[in-house]
Design a protein around this motif. Structure first.
Motif, PDB file in Angstrom:
ATOM      1  N   GLN A 160       0.880  -1.179  -0.110  1.00 30.48           N
ATOM      2  CA  GLN A 160      -0.135  -0.120  -0.074  1.00 30.48           C
ATOM      3  C   GLN A 160       0.854   1.382   0.067  1.00 30.48           C
ATOM      4  OE1 GLN A 160      -2.448   0.424   3.409  1.00 30.48           O
ATOM      5  NE2 GLN A 160      -3.992   1.653   2.266  1.00 30.48           N
ATOM      6  N   GLU A 161       2.003   1.300   0.634  1.00 27.56           N
ATOM      7  CA  GLU A 161       2.755   2.355   0.614  1.00 27.56           C
ATOM      8  C   GLU A 161       3.502   2.497  -0.554  1.00 27.56           C
ATOM      9  OE1 GLU A 161       5.280   1.773   3.983  1.00 27.56           O
ATOM     10  OE2 GLU A 161       4.022   2.612   5.895  1.00 27.56           O
ATOM     11  N   PHE A 162       4.124   1.620  -0.861  1.00 27.50           N
ATOM     12  CA  PHE A 162       4.716   1.617  -2.198  1.00 27.50           C
ATOM     13  C   PHE A 162       3.735   2.195  -3.385  1.00 27.50           C
ATOM     14  CE2 PHE A 162       5.272  -0.539  -6.538  1.00 27.50           C
ATOM     15  CZ  PHE A 162       6.435   0.164  -6.825  1.00 27.50           C
ATOM     16  N   MET A 163       2.605   1.762  -3.509  1.00 31.73           N
ATOM     17  CA  MET A 163       1.538   1.961  -4.386  1.00 31.73           C
ATOM     18  C   MET A 163       1.180   3.623  -4.403  1.00 31.73           C
ATOM     19  SD  MET A 163       1.314   0.264  -6.969  1.00 31.73           S
ATOM     20  CE  MET A 163       1.435  -1.707  -7.210  1.00 31.73           C
ATOM     21  N   VAL A 212      -1.281  -4.614 -16.108  1.00 32.99           N
ATOM     22  CA  VAL A 212      -1.789  -3.799 -17.304  1.00 32.99           C
ATOM     23  C   VAL A 212      -2.534  -4.766 -18.010  1.00 32.99           C
ATOM     24  CG1 VAL A 212      -1.040  -2.744 -19.641  1.00 32.99           C
ATOM     25  CG2 VAL A 212       0.394  -2.477 -17.502  1.00 32.99           C
ATOM     26  N   THR A 213      -2.382  -5.814 -17.922  1.00 30.43           N
ATOM     27  CA  THR A 213      -2.942  -6.757 -19.005  1.00 30.43           C
ATOM     28  C   THR A 213      -4.404  -7.506 -18.276  1.00 30.43           C
ATOM     29  OG1 THR A 213      -1.701  -8.670 -18.535  1.00 30.43           O
ATOM     30  CG2 THR A 213      -1.086  -7.304 -20.399  1.00 30.43           C
ATOM     31  N   ASP A 214      -4.154  -7.706 -16.969  1.00 30.40           N
ATOM     32  CA  ASP A 214      -5.510  -8.431 -16.300  1.00 30.40           C
ATOM     33  C   ASP A 214      -6.226  -7.402 -15.791  1.00 30.40           C
ATOM     34  OD1 ASP A 214      -6.387 -11.118 -14.864  1.00 30.40           O
ATOM     35  OD2 ASP A 214      -6.498  -9.252 -13.342  1.00 30.40           O
ATOM     36  N   ASP A 215      -7.592  -7.087 -16.265  1.00 30.19           N
ATOM     37  CA  ASP A 215      -8.584  -6.076 -15.883  1.00 30.19           C
ATOM     38  C   ASP A 215      -8.913  -5.918 -14.339  1.00 30.19           C
ATOM     39  OD1 ASP A 215      -8.778  -5.643 -18.545  1.00 30.19           O
ATOM     40  OD2 ASP A 215     -10.698  -6.571 -19.127  1.00 30.19           O
ATOM     41  N   PHE A 216      -9.154  -7.165 -13.763  1.00 27.76           N
ATOM     42  CA  PHE A 216      -9.295  -7.165 -12.354  1.00 27.76           C
ATOM     43  C   PHE A 216      -8.303  -6.581 -11.521  1.00 27.76           C
ATOM     44  CE2 PHE A 216      -9.154  -8.868  -8.087  1.00 27.76           C
ATOM     45  CZ  PHE A 216     -10.455  -8.987  -7.568  1.00 27.76           C
ATOM     46  N   ASN A 219      -7.537  -2.823 -12.569  1.00 26.26           N
ATOM     47  CA  ASN A 219      -8.822  -1.755 -11.941  1.00 26.26           C
ATOM     48  C   ASN A 219      -8.606  -1.351 -10.703  1.00 26.26           C
ATOM     49  OD1 ASN A 219     -10.386  -1.612 -14.275  1.00 26.26           O
ATOM     50  ND2 ASN A 219     -11.491  -3.191 -13.675  1.00 26.26           N
ATOM     51  N   MET A 220      -7.731  -2.280  -9.941  1.00 31.79           N
ATOM     52  CA  MET A 220      -7.366  -2.064  -8.764  1.00 31.79           C
ATOM     53  C   MET A 220      -6.430  -0.777  -8.503  1.00 31.79           C
ATOM     54  SD  MET A 220      -6.850  -5.898  -7.337  1.00 31.79           S
ATOM     55  CE  MET A 220      -5.757  -5.494  -5.788  1.00 31.79           C
ATOM     56  N   LEU A 221      -5.620  -0.751  -9.569  1.00 31.65           N
ATOM     57  CA  LEU A 221      -4.720   0.374  -9.465  1.00 31.65           C
ATOM     58  C   LEU A 221      -5.121   1.727  -9.867  1.00 31.65           C
ATOM     59  CD1 LEU A 221      -1.091  -1.084 -10.616  1.00 31.65           C
ATOM     60  CD2 LEU A 221      -2.154  -0.773  -8.301  1.00 31.65           C
ATOM     61  N   GLU A 222      -6.132   1.508 -11.167  1.00 34.25           N
ATOM     62  CA  GLU A 222      -6.507   2.532 -11.760  1.00 34.25           C
ATOM     63  C   GLU A 222      -7.579   3.331 -10.855  1.00 34.25           C
ATOM     64  OE1 GLU A 222      -5.728   3.793 -14.752  1.00 34.25           O
ATOM     65  OE2 GLU A 222      -4.201   2.307 -14.437  1.00 34.25           O
ATOM     66  N   GLN A 223      -8.407   2.830  -9.902  1.00 34.88           N
ATOM     67  CA  GLN A 223      -9.258   3.255  -8.964  1.00 34.88           C
ATOM     68  C   GLN A 223      -8.347   4.118  -7.926  1.00 34.88           C
ATOM     69  OE1 GLN A 223     -11.487  -0.105  -7.275  1.00 34.88           O
ATOM     70  NE2 GLN A 223     -12.395  -0.470  -9.017  1.00 34.88           N
ATOM     71  N   GLN A 224      -7.271   3.687  -7.781  1.00 35.65           N
ATOM     72  CA  GLN A 224      -6.294   4.699  -6.731  1.00 35.65           C
ATOM     73  C   GLN A 224      -5.909   5.878  -7.465  1.00 35.65           C
ATOM     74  OE1 GLN A 224      -3.415   2.324  -5.069  1.00 35.65           O
ATOM     75  NE2 GLN A 224      -2.377   4.124  -3.844  1.00 35.65           N
ATOM     76  N   THR A 226      -5.548   7.156 -11.799  1.00 38.70           N
ATOM     77  CA  THR A 226      -5.757   6.921 -13.248  1.00 38.70           C
ATOM     78  C   THR A 226      -4.384   7.034 -14.100  1.00 38.70           C
ATOM     79  OG1 THR A 226      -7.906   8.041 -13.400  1.00 38.70           O
ATOM     80  CG2 THR A 226      -6.828   7.778 -15.496  1.00 38.70           C
ATOM     81  N   GLY A 227      -4.012   5.764 -14.670  1.00 42.05           N
ATOM     82  CA  GLY A 227      -2.982   5.585 -15.350  1.00 42.05           C
ATOM     83  C   GLY A 227      -1.841   5.186 -14.483  1.00 42.05           C
ATOM     84  N   LEU A 228      -1.994   4.787 -13.391  1.00 42.44           N
ATOM     85  CA  LEU A 228      -0.999   4.029 -12.309  1.00 42.44           C
ATOM     86  C   LEU A 228      -0.702   2.701 -12.799  1.00 42.44           C
ATOM     87  CD1 LEU A 228       0.478   4.294  -9.662  1.00 42.44           C
ATOM     88  CD2 LEU A 228      -1.522   3.373  -8.588  1.00 42.44           C
ATOM     89  N   SER A 229      -1.413   1.984 -13.282  1.00 41.50           N
ATOM     90  CA  SER A 229      -1.000   0.509 -13.826  1.00 41.50           C
ATOM     91  C   SER A 229       0.235   0.946 -14.906  1.00 41.50           C
ATOM     92  CB  SER A 229      -2.097  -0.189 -14.293  1.00 41.50           C
ATOM     93  OG  SER A 229      -2.657   0.435 -15.429  1.00 41.50           O
ATOM     94  N   TYR A 230      -0.182   1.671 -15.910  1.00 44.59           N
ATOM     95  CA  TYR A 230       0.938   2.030 -17.072  1.00 44.59           C
ATOM     96  C   TYR A 230       1.992   2.372 -16.404  1.00 44.59           C
ATOM     97  CZ  TYR A 230      -3.285   0.923 -19.838  1.00 44.59           C
ATOM     98  OH  TYR A 230      -4.308   0.260 -20.476  1.00 44.59           O
ATOM     99  N   TYR A 231       2.096   3.376 -15.492  1.00 43.39           N
ATOM    100  CA  TYR A 231       2.936   4.036 -14.860  1.00 43.39           C
ATOM    101  C   TYR A 231       4.032   3.010 -14.195  1.00 43.39           C
ATOM    102  CZ  TYR A 231       5.750   7.665 -12.368  1.00 43.39           C
ATOM    103  OH  TYR A 231       6.846   8.494 -11.787  1.00 43.39           O
TER     104      TYR A 231
END
Length: 241
Positions: A160-163, A212-216, A219-224, A226-231
Motif C-alpha cells: 500500500q505504501e509503495f503504490m 496492465v493486461t489483467d482487468d481485475f 482496475n485495482m490500481l486505476e481506481q487509486q 488513473t494511469g497508475l498501472s501503466y506508470y
C-alpha cells in the motif's frame, strides 16, 4: 414432526419455520395437519443443521441447497468447512491458553502473539474475491491454509505504501527515470526478496505487465490513480534496463 424434533434436537417451531420459508418441506401433510418427513427430507435437514453449525444464514443455506449437488459432494464440502472452523478454534484456543500462561507468570505478552489466530479468517475473506477470480481465469489460488496474519499485514502495508508513493510520483509528474522513482522500486523489490520470494528487476517487469493486461488487477490500481498501472509498468521497464 415430534419424532423428528426429538431425533434432531430442534424444536417443532423451527421445523414449522423451515416449512414456511420453503427451506424444508415435509414429504406429506396429512388431513389432520401432521407433517411427515421421509429419508430424503431427513438428509436435507442434516445438511441444514451442518450449515447452521457453520453459522450460515438460512438465506445462504437455501441458496446453497438449491444448487442440486450430489449429497456426497455437499457432505465433503461441509466436512472441509468444519475442519477449517476447527483449525480456527484450535488456533484461538492456543492463543487463550498462551495468554493465561503469561498472565499467571506476570509477564507481558508480545503484541503479535496476543492476536494470533483471531484475524486469519479476516484475511481469508479479503482474499476470497481475488481467489475466485484467479481460479476462474487462471486456475490458481493464493494459498490461505497457513496464513500468518502478521506477515500478511506487513506485506499489505508495504504494498500500500509503495503504490501510494508511486501514485504521488505520477501526480507530481516525476519521470520514470527519476532517481526517486528508482529508489521506490529498489526498496519494494528488496522487500519482496527479503520477505516473500526471490524476484529480480526483470521478474518485476513481468509482474507489472500483469497489472496492465489483467482487468481485475488493473482496475485495482486505476481506481487509486488513473494511469497508475501503466506508470508502474513503464517504471519497472526503465528500472530493469
Amino acid at each position: 414432526m415430534k419424532q423428528v424434533a426429538n431425533l434432531t434436537g430442534i424444536t417443532i417451531k423451527t421445523l414449522h419455520h423451515y416449512h414456511k420459508i420453503g427451506l424444508l418441506e415435509p414429504s406429506e401433510v396429512t388431513e389432520a395437519g401432521y407433517r411427515l418427513y421421509g429419508k430424503k427430507e431427513l438428509e436435507k435437514l442434516q445438511h441444514i443443521l451442518f450449515y447452521r453449525e457453520l453459522d450460515f444464514s438460512l438465506e445462504d443455506i437455501q441458496r446453497l441447497l438449491a444448487k442440486r449437488k450430489e449429497r456426497c459432494q455437499v457432505l465433503m464440502e461441509q466436512k472441509l468447512l468444519m475442519e477449517q472452523k476447527r483449525e480456527r478454534i484450535d488456533s484461538v484456543l492456543g492463543t487463550i491458553t498462551e495468554t493465561i500462561n503469561f498472565e499467571e507468570r506476570g509477564q507481558a505478552m508480545d503484541e503479535r502473539q496476543m492476536f494470533e489466530g483471531l484475524n486469519k479468517e479476516q484475511w481469508r475473506e479479503q482474499l476470497q474475491e481475488q481467489n475466485e477470480y484467479l481460479q476462474d481465469q487462471y486456475q490458481y489460488e493464493i494459498p490461505t491454509d497457513d496464513l500468518n496474519p502478521a506477515d500478511m499485514e506487513a506485506s499489505a502495508k508495504e504494498s500500500q505504501e509503495f503504490m501510494s508513493k508511486l501514485a504521488y510520483a505520477l501526480q507530481s509528474g516525476w519521470s520514470v527515470d527519476d532517481e526517486r522513482v528508482k529508489q521506490l522500486l529498489s526498496h519494494h523489490i528488496g522487500y519482496i526478496n527479503d520477505n516473500i520470494m526471490a524476484l529480480d528487476a526483470k521478474g518485476f517487469v513481468e509482474s507489472a505487465w500483469f497489472f496492465v493486461t489483467d482487468d481485475f488487477h488493473k482496475n485495482m490500481l486505476e481506481q487509486q490513480q488513473t494511469g497508475l498501472s501503466y506508470y508502474l509498468y513503464a517504471s519497472a521497464v526503465n528500472y530493469a534496463q
